[in-house]
Every structure is written in structure tokens, then in C-alpha cells.
Design a protein around this motif. Structure first.
Motif, short mmCIF file in Angstrom:
data_model
loop_
_atom_site.label_atom_id
_atom_site.label_comp_id
_atom_site.label_asym_id
_atom_site.label_seq_id
_atom_site.Cartn_x
_atom_site.Cartn_y
_atom_site.Cartn_z
N ILE A 364 0.85 -1.20 0.00
CA ILE A 364 0.00 0.00 0.00
C ILE A 364 0.88 1.25 0.00
N CYS A 365 1.92 1.20 -0.82
CA CYS A 365 2.91 2.28 -0.80
C CYS A 365 2.66 3.35 -1.85
N GLY A 366 1.80 3.06 -2.85
CA GLY A 366 1.46 4.07 -3.84
C GLY A 366 2.37 4.11 -5.05
N LEU A 367 3.39 3.25 -5.12
CA LEU A 367 4.30 3.30 -6.26
C LEU A 367 3.58 2.93 -7.56
N CYS A 368 2.74 1.91 -7.50
CA CYS A 368 2.05 1.46 -8.72
C CYS A 368 1.18 2.58 -9.28
N ALA A 543 23.45 7.39 0.41
CA ALA A 543 22.30 7.24 -0.48
C ALA A 543 21.04 7.56 0.32
N VAL A 544 20.23 8.45 -0.20
CA VAL A 544 19.02 8.87 0.52
C VAL A 544 17.88 7.93 0.17
N HIS A 545 17.35 7.28 1.18
CA HIS A 545 16.15 6.45 1.00
C HIS A 545 14.94 7.24 1.46
N ASP A 546 14.07 7.58 0.52
CA ASP A 546 12.83 8.26 0.87
C ASP A 546 11.80 7.22 1.30
N PRO A 547 11.27 7.32 2.50
CA PRO A 547 10.19 6.41 2.88
C PRO A 547 9.00 6.57 1.94
N CYS A 548 8.31 5.49 1.67
CA CYS A 548 7.21 5.58 0.71
C CYS A 548 6.10 6.49 1.22
N ALA A 549 6.01 6.68 2.52
CA ALA A 549 4.99 7.59 3.06
C ALA A 549 5.26 9.04 2.69
N THR A 577 13.71 6.87 -6.53
CA THR A 577 13.82 7.81 -5.43
C THR A 577 12.72 8.84 -5.52
N GLY A 578 12.59 9.68 -4.50
CA GLY A 578 11.58 10.72 -4.52
C GLY A 578 10.19 10.14 -4.63
N GLU A 579 9.38 10.64 -5.55
CA GLU A 579 8.01 10.15 -5.68
C GLU A 579 7.98 8.73 -6.24
N TYR A 580 9.09 8.23 -6.77
CA TYR A 580 9.15 6.87 -7.30
C TYR A 580 9.88 5.91 -6.37
N THR A 581 10.02 6.28 -5.12
CA THR A 581 10.78 5.45 -4.19
C THR A 581 10.13 4.09 -3.97
N GLU A 582 10.96 3.11 -3.65
CA GLU A 582 10.48 1.76 -3.32
C GLU A 582 10.23 1.64 -1.82
N CYS A 583 9.29 0.78 -1.47
CA CYS A 583 9.03 0.49 -0.06
C CYS A 583 10.15 -0.38 0.50
N CYS A 584 10.35 -0.30 1.80
CA CYS A 584 11.39 -1.08 2.47
C CYS A 584 10.94 -2.51 2.75
N GLY A 585 9.64 -2.81 2.60
CA GLY A 585 9.13 -4.14 2.90
C GLY A 585 8.29 -4.21 4.14
N PHE A 586 8.15 -3.08 4.86
CA PHE A 586 7.33 -3.07 6.07
C PHE A 586 5.93 -2.52 5.80
N GLY A 587 5.81 -1.59 4.85
CA GLY A 587 4.55 -0.91 4.61
C GLY A 587 3.41 -1.85 4.29
N GLY A 588 2.19 -1.44 4.69
CA GLY A 588 1.02 -2.25 4.45
C GLY A 588 0.96 -3.52 5.27
N LEU A 589 1.87 -3.65 6.24
CA LEU A 589 2.03 -4.83 7.09
C LEU A 589 2.52 -6.04 6.30
#
Length: 770
Positions: A364-368, A543-549, A577-589
Motif C-alpha cells: 500500500i505504498c502508492g508506487l504502482c 544514499a538517501v532512501h525516501d520512505p514511501c509515506a 527515489t523521490g516520488e518513485y521510491t520503493e518500499c522497504c518491505g514493512f509498509g502495508g504490514l
């Protein structure tokens, strides 16, 4: 989700849309499939692809004027694929032509009048559909030989006419076809005797010659019921003959209209995509290198040339979300297929384990939605399905139970706290670190709170609890509302301060559950005008990791980079990165519902950069660390502790995370407010030493140290434990809730216990002991 909603979801995914070349072809030849087979050297398979679509394929392939080339995406990247030449090669080189197997006879007779390509194509299509077709013509195909003699051998035309006869078409040649339509005296509008429909080929019998008005452009219907005709399409240039593809498409259109007419079906419904149309398919061309057409050998097209030219095809498809999302890639489909699976799971099988895992694995990270040209939000679809299953009691409790228990602990009396700053009786601001930063690094919370009090222009209180994001992700709206009300009560008790938040997910959730509050980020506050400059730092690039939130919060992302710049750190951006960042694997439970996939997602993100990562999300930092990636939280730079190498700090396990929250609250109460926290539960006084193998099992199975302490204390108090006389080990169990915990342990001789094994299960033997 009902059928209407399903159709709306499916319509937004364009992956099944045809490529632009296929849509632009009046006959809808599958050029992508043809090129795929030919590039692999499968000539007969490529020819079979052409034969499935083209009428009289041995003729059409040789004379096709390839209108698809104008739509080819390769046009701007070296030049369109030479489809006409590839078709001509196949017509010569194929060793096997698939046999045509007409459908069973329909008991309907059709008369096709004329010598031209449209008439031949109409006869071909109707014969395949099981109609009894008579083709009346002076000399079928003679005009084709006159126009295309260089490409069309007489033998190829003769074979096409022979194929028509094998399909059952009766060829009535050598006579003028016009008298067949002479008006009958008894009924001027009637068709010839024994005929159900007629098509007049435009190259032989124009509507004007037949004394008819202009036929309907869509249906080719005329004022004479059952008679279909067409005007000759214009040529490409002055005096040029009409396009063969358009002529064949006219014949196909006539055949479709005749089929509908003889069946009593609508002549107009659902024909929007008959002939050439614009495809909605979007293909990402980023990274595609230009490639000019393959030079044609002096002796003409050969297999090597055809294979090389076919390989230039881009195999156009969308799949932009699948290529960027590890979750979609893992389940080997695209959103339209998932929408159908989710609908079937909710509406038909009422909750199947495999489908439940699939919809609960979305981050549920919004990348798609961000990358999709049609804004298909897979996260929104999955979240809607989760809510629906929760409301109908079909969501397995085990899917999110551990995460929701974790949220309950963070909001419980042992962890939650709402206080004005020491010595203050009002708060203009309140620092809200979220629940994962206290779990990950409680010392960072203490240092960040001190930094906030020193930096913000007003008294700054502290608000510790979970924002409710796990409930939102789990689809449990009632629980989210409950968390929101508890949070609102604490906020009101502090006097409605502006919330200064250190967690990107909390920013999103707080704006949802507490819309009346002013909500900002700690990073914006520290990077804003007038804020004190952070202490000097130096080191290698990060390297800056932008949280998907923070995907749709550019101000938050920019504040993080501004702070890193002020610290003198060089930064690099991962591929996404930025608005196209990937989730870390925790989001959406995801990590709770599908830990194995969560680990894969984290590992994928960890590989996105060679440099150490830095992020403003504690959970992102810990997921990356769990994947073996060196990673810093921004607070490790802004408010460093005593660790010599914080980037190497391991991610705490589940038990440590909960213990960290409790210890943080106790330490703050004692250190800042001189208050003694309440007594701890009796089972927490038990000292446990846990063997490495048991510790790994506990992490994998989400068994907490407190669970084992409860089991051992219960065994001591009740005497309900098995003892192995040979080893002295005890075996005990306890079911404090929906899960039964088992522990194999022994006294360690110093008042504590050594744990050798631990496991759990949800099964309960009915009628047995509790």
C-alpha cells in the motif's frame, strides 16, 4: 466489490490493450507476437500468427502496405519495424500453412459480388464462420495481379482461390455479376432467390452503379435490406490505388455485418474497435536505445535479416508497475489479473489462504499508482478488499494479529505518554516520534526530544503512542477510529499543540485521524528559516532512501536533503527515489503478513545503492539493516549517541522492540519528570537466557520473551510441566489468548532459566485442557 466495481478496476489496467501497431492495423495483425516468434527463428510459428488474422494470408502478406508502421513506437528510435517486408518474407519462407477449419454450417447462404480484394476477404471470413458463400466475379483477383504483380505471383493467387474452394466457397466466374442484383418484379427490394445476404465489392459494383445511396459507414448497410456495399476508400496519394489493408478490412466489416444481420443481432453494438483505432497501451521507452532498420541483403530478405529486423520490435506492453514493484513481480501478474483474483476470493470462495496472502502482501505504498499512466492503485484495491473481508468476518485473525498487538502495546499504559515539557504547564508544540523510533532506538527519541525543545520557538511537550497506521493497513477501520480518539484525547489534554512528527507514516495517518491539528515534520522544523544549523559532520557519501509515506510530500523530502547538506554530507539518489521510491518491505504490514516476501523486498531495496543508506524512517532503517545493509537514521547524524558506528547497528528483534518502548517511557518519567512508573508484571521478573537456536525461532515465529516468561511463571505456580528425568529439562505450555506457547527450558542454577526451544500454534484440541 460488486461486478460493476470489478469492471471499473479492470478497465484502468491497460496491460491487455493491444500494441499501437496492432490497433492501427485495420485487420489487427498481431505484429508483436509475429516478431517475437520470428526473432527466435520460429518462422512457421510466426507465419501461423499471421494466418490467424489475415484473410487469404498468402495474398495479403505479399501485398500488405503495412499501415501499422506509422504507429510503431520504434519510429522515433531508429525507424519503424519493416512489417511489410517481414510478412513477404514469411509468405515465401514458411514451410507449413495451418489448415483452415471452418465452423459448422449455419444454414445461411451469402452472395458476394465482385473481383476485388474486399469481396475475396468477405468470402474468406464468412466461409470460416460456416456460411455457404457464392463468389460471383468475372476474374477474381485479376486487379490484384495488375497492381501488385511484382510482389504477388499468379501461383499465390491461384492457391488462395483454391483454398477458398476447399473452404466451401462456390466460385462463379467469367460473367458480369451485376445481373444477380437485378430487381425482382414482385419485390424490387428482395434479394436473389435462396440468398440471405449480399455483399457488393466496391472495386466492381459501387453503390452509385447499383442505384443506391451512400452505405452506412459502420455497418455498410444500404436501403435494400440485406444488401451490403461500400464506397472505394481513397488512395494514399493522388492517383494511388486504395490500401490493400483497408480493402481487406472493408470485406471483414461486411462479413461481420452479414453475420449480425443473419443472426438478428444489433448491427452497431460493440463495434467501436473494428478497423483501426487508438490503443490505450502505454509503453515506457526510458533506456531504449535507437536501432536503425536492418540493412536488406542485396539478394533480398533472408532468414538472418528477418530475424534481426524482427528483434528490433519493442514487444510493446505496459507492465510499468510490475517492473518497479517487488510485490507485483512476485505474484507474476498485473493489476487487472489481481483485481479478478481478489473479487473471486471475496465473492466466490469467501477467503482462500493463497488469495488472502496475496492481498495482504501489498505494501500500500502508492508506487504502482504513481507510475501507472491510468493511476491504477493496487494498494487501494487491496485495502478495500481487506476492509470488506474484515467487515464480513472473512479476514483470518492471524494475518495481522501480531502487528495489531504491537500497536496495542505502543498505545497501552506501559508505553504511551502525554506530558508538557518539564517545568511547563502548556505546550505550543508536541514532539510525536511515532511507535517505531522508540522501538528501534529509544536513546534517539530522548536526544531528538531534547533537540526539539532547544530548536522550536515555544514550549514543546511529548506525545508517545502509535498513530494507528497498523489498523488502517489491516483494514480495521473501527480500531483505527478508536486509536484516533485516544490520540485526540491526549492532544486535547496538551492544549491542541502543533504536532512535530518524526515518522513519515505518522504524518499521513495523523492527517487522516486528526485533521483539525496542525501537523509538521521534525525535519522541516529543523531545516526551516531561523532554525539552528545542525552540528558539523563529515564522511562518505550517503544514499538517501525516501520512505514511501513521503512519496507525495516533496517538502518533507527536501527538508531531509537540506539537513544533510548543512551537515556537509554528499548524497546520491538510488535508481528509484523521490516520488518513485520503493518500499522497504514493512509498509502495508507486508512484513507481518508475508515475512519471506518482506525480506525479499528489503533486500531488493538494499541493493539499490552501493553507499550506506540514510533515511528519516526508523522502520525503513531497521528493514534495511535486517537485510544486511549499512543504514543510518537521520537522527544518528542530527543527534548522535555514543555508538562509534551507528550504520552498523543491528535491527532489534521483536521482544527488544517492545522492551525498548517500555524502558523509554520509564526512563523519561524518571529523568525528566521525576516520576516513578508503575510496577511491572510479575512474569517480567523472571530472568531468561535464550539459546541462539531458540532466539532465531522466536524471531521467525514472532514469539516474545514475555510470552515465554508467562509460560514458565504459570508452570511454576501450577506445577503443570513435564520434566525429562534424564536431562532435567522442563516442557510447559500456556494459552493466554488465541495462541498456545510451548517452552523447553531448565533452571540455570542462578535463579533464572535457560530456554532451549520455543514454538507456538493456534490449534486447540477441543475438550482438552485449556
Amino acid at each position: 466489490m460488486d461486478q460493476k466495481e470489478l469492471r471499473q478496476w479492470e478497465a484502468r489496467c491497460t496491460q491487455e490493450e493491444p500494441p499501437r501497431c496492432q490497433a492501427a492495423c485495420p485487420l489487427h495483425l498481431d505484429a508483436r507476437g509475429l516478431c517475437t516468434a520470428l526473432a527466435e527463428g520460429r518462422v512457421d510459428a510466426a507465419w501461423a500468427t499471421a494466418c490467424r488474422t489475415l484473410p487469404l494470408p498468402g495474398v495479403m502478406a505479399r501485398i500488405c502496405d503495412a499501415p501499422c508502421r506509422a504507429a510503431c513506437l520504434r519510429s522515433g528510435l531508429g525507424g519503424a519495424v519493416e512489417m511489410g517486408a517481414l510478412e513477404r518474407f514469411l509468405a515465401r519462407a514458411a514451410t507449413r500453412t495451418p489448415p483452415v477449419r471452418p465452423l459448422p454450417a449455419r444454414g445461411k447462404a451469402v452472395l458476394v459480388l465482385g473481383d476485388g480484394l474486399a469481396g475475396l476477404a468477405c468470402a474468406w471470413d464468412l466461409a470460416r464462420k460456416g456460411y455457404a458463400v457464392t463468389l460471383a466475379a468475372r476474374d477474381p483477383g485479376r486487379a490484384l495481379l495488375a497492381r501488385h504483380g511484382d510482389e504477388l505471383p499468379e501461383a499465390a493467387l491461384a492457391e488462395a482461390l483454391a483454398a477458398l474452394e476447399r473452404m466451401g466457397v462456390a466460385l462463379r466466374t467469367g460473367a458480369d455479376p451485376s445481373p444477380a442484383l437485378a430487381a425482382r418484379e414482385d419485390d424490387p427490394h428482395a434479394l436473389p432467390e435462396g440468398v440471405d445476404a449480399v455483399f457488393a465489392d466496391p472495386e466492381t459494383l459501387s453503390p452509385q452503379a447499383l442505384g443506391l445511396g451512400e452505405p452506412d459507414a459502420l455497418t455498410l448497410g444500404t436501403t435494400r435490406l440485406g444488401l451490403f456495399a461500400a464506397s472505394l476508400p481513397a488512395g494514399g496519394a493522388a492517383g494511388a490505388p486504395p490500401s490493400p489493408a483497408l480493402l481487406a478490412a472493408l470485406g471483414r466489416r461486411a462479413a461481420n455485418s452479414i453475420e449480425r444481420f443473419t443472426q438478428g443481432a444489433s448491427l452497431t453494438a460493440g463495434r467501436e474497435r473494428e478497423g483501426a483505432f487508438d490503443s490505450r497501451l502505454s509503453t515506457d521507452l526510458d533506456g531504449v536505445a535507437p536501432a536503425p532498420p536492418t540493412p536488406l541483403p542485396a539478394q533480398g530478405a533472408d532468414a538472418a535479416w528477418a530475424r534481426a529486423e524482427a528483434a528490433r520490435c519493442l514487444r510493446c506492453e505496459c507492465m510499468q508497475c510490475v517492473r518497479r514493484c517487488a510485490y507485483l513481480e512476485h505474484y507474476k501478474g498485473y493489476p487487472k489479473t489481481y483485481a479478478r483474483q481478489i473479487y473471486n476470493n471475496a465473492s466466490i470462495v469467501m477467503g482462500m489462504r493463497q488469495a488472502n496472502t496475496m492481498l495482504n502482501s501489498c505494501m500500500i505504498c502508492g508506487l504502482c499508482e504513481t507510475v501507472c499512466p491510468e493511476d491504477f492503485d493496487m494498494g487501494g484495491l487491496c485495502l478495500t478488499a481487506r476492509r470488506d473481508m474484515v467487515e464480513r468476518g472473512k479476514m483470518p485473525p492471524s494475518a495481522h494479529e501480531f502487528a495489531l498487538d504491537d500497536m496495542a502495546q505502543a498505545c497501552g499504559p506501559d508505553c504511551a505518554l502525554a506530558r508538557h515539557a518539564p517545568g511547563q504547564d502548556a505546550s505550543a508544540f508536541a514532539f510525536f516520534p511515532g511507535c517505531q523510533l522508540p522501538a528501534s532506538d529509544p536513546g534517539a527519541v530522548e536526544r531528538a526530544y531534547a533537540l526539539a525543545r532547544a530548536s522550536l520557538p515555544g514550549p514543546t511537550g511529548l506525545l508517545l503512542r502509535c498513530c494507528g497506521a497498523p489498523a488502517h493497513w489491516a483494514g480495521r477501520e473501527a480500531l483505527l477510529a478508536q486509536a484516533g480518539e485516544a490520540l485526540r484525547a491526549d492532544w486535547l489534554a496538551l492544549g491542541r499543540p502543533e504536532l512535530v512528527v518524526a515518522c513519515p507514516t505518522c504524518v499521513l495517518t495523523l492527517r487522516r485521524v486528526l485533521p483539525e491539528a496542525r501537523i509538521g515534520t521534525l525535519w522541516a522544523a529543523l531545516a526551516g528559516p531561523g532554525a539552528p544549523a545542525p552540528g558539523a559532520a563529515s564522511g562518505a557519501a550517503l544514499a538517501v532512501h525516501d520512505p514511501c509515506a513521503s512519496r507525495h510530500d516533496p517538502a518533507q523530502r527536501q527538508a531531509v536533503r537540506e539537513l544533510l547538506h548543512r551537515l556537509g554530507r554528499t548524497t546520491v539518489e538510488p535508481a528509484l527515489t523521490g516520488e518513485y521510491t520503493e518500499c522497504c518491505g514493512f509498509g502495508g504490514l507486508l512484513d507481518a503478513a508475508n515475512p519471506a516476501l518482506g525480506a525479499q523486498v528489503a533486500a531488493r531495496r538494499a541493493r539499490a545503492a552501493q553507499e550506506d543508506f540514510v533515511t528519516s524512517c526508523a522502520m525503513c532503517r531497521d528493514m534495511l539493516a535486517r537485510a544486511g545493509k549499512r543504514a543510518l537514521h537521520l537522527l544518528d547524524l542530527l543527534a548522535p549517541g555514543e555508538e562509534p558506528d551507528p550504520a552498523a547497528r543491528p535491527a532489534p528483534g521483536h521482544s527488544a522492540r517492545r522492551e525498548n518502548r517500555v524502558r523509554l517511557r520509564e526512563g523519561l518519567l524518571r529523568g525528566l519528570w521525576a516520576e516513578e512508573p508503575g510496577p511491572r508484571p510479575a512474569h517480567e521478573a523472571l530472568a531468561l537466557t535464550i539459546a541462539p537456536e531458540a532466539a532465531r525461532a522466536m524471531q521467525d515465529r514472532r514469539i516474545l520473551t514475555t510470552d515465554l516468561q508467562k509460560v514458565i511463571l504459570h508452570a511454576r505456580e501450577t506445577g503443570r510441566a513435564l520434566v525429562d528425568a534424564a536431562t532435567g529439562r522442563h516442557l510447559a505450555s500456556l494459552r493466554p489468548g488465541p495462541v498456545t506457547y510451548w517452552v523447553e527450558y531448565e533452571p540455570d542454577g542462578a535463579g533464572g532459566f535457560l530456554v532451549h526451544k520455543a514454538w507456538s500454534h493456534r490449534m486447540q484440541i477441543m475438550g482438552g485442557p485449556a
